[in-house]
Design an enzyme around this catalytic site. Sequence first.
Site, PDB file in Angstrom:
ATOM      1  N   SER A 156       0.855  -1.188   0.000  1.00 50.14           N
ATOM      2  CA  SER A 156       0.000   0.000   0.000  1.00 50.14           C
ATOM      3  C   SER A 156       0.886   1.230   0.000  1.00 50.14           C
ATOM      4  CB  SER A 156      -0.880   0.017   1.255  1.00 50.14           C
ATOM      5  OG  SER A 156      -1.528   1.266   1.415  1.00 50.14           O
TER       6      SER A 156
ATOM      7  N   TYR B 224      -2.043  -1.225  10.163  1.00 49.81           N
ATOM      8  CA  TYR B 224      -2.145  -1.444   8.722  1.00 49.81           C
ATOM      9  C   TYR B 224      -0.861  -0.981   8.048  1.00 49.81           C
ATOM     10  CZ  TYR B 224      -3.770  -1.222   3.906  1.00 49.81           C
ATOM     11  OH  TYR B 224      -3.894  -1.400   2.551  1.00 49.81           O
TER      12      TYR B 224
END
Length: 253
Positions: free
Chosen positions: A136, A149
């Site tokens: 990401s 995350y």
Amino acid sequence: MKLSDRTVLVVGGTSGIGRELARRFAAAGSTVVVGGRSEAALARLGEEGFGTVRVDVTDDASVASARDVVLDRYPELDTVVTMAGVMLVEDLRDPAHFEATRTTVETNLLGTVRVVDAFTPHLVGRGAGAFVTVTSGIAFLPYPPMPSYAASKAAVHAYSEALRAQLDGTGVEVAELVPPAVATAGQEKVNPNALPLDEFADEVMDLLAQEPTPREILVEGVLMHRWAERDGTYDALVAQRSQALAALPGRRR
């Protein structure tokens, strides 16, 4: 990477980016198998003509069982995409956040490792193939309300780099897909600047089709995240993104 005539497994492909990439590989002329937890979603994808397999990446036995099913049905498997992941908001001032941390690391990091481990012997044995791991932009430019995350995706980045080095010379390549915010599953409501899914998938498939396959699949919209430290914008961007902490439950503006 040649996009046609492949046999591709997309783990975590029942929705969002994973489902769109599964459809794009199929449209390019590849055989595609989708793995996921939702029986209903898998059934719908089966009706579209995809192969399907139920798999929970947080469970060793489930991953091993899915591997056996896939390799029995598709012994020519040559590409494994590891998409399964969760995005959870955490307030690190609240010790109760740890369960979200545990779930995030178990799914995003250890789930990726389980899938890679399950299929490495097969791909190495073939002497050709590819892993596509998914990180990401947040791995490189943290979004403070989602600390675990960010950490899990940064770890997958480092793991992908090591995996590529260890598989060098085996014929198995490793490409890391680095999405920015993409408008899936209501993401456009959270972030009005999220990249439309179709535009994102167009760029991704164009990049994957390059020869040689790029080590990192970086669409235009993620470059500001990937290169923030290099470009000297990191501190200002993290400070800007930290403003979202005010919206956490229990925080006061």
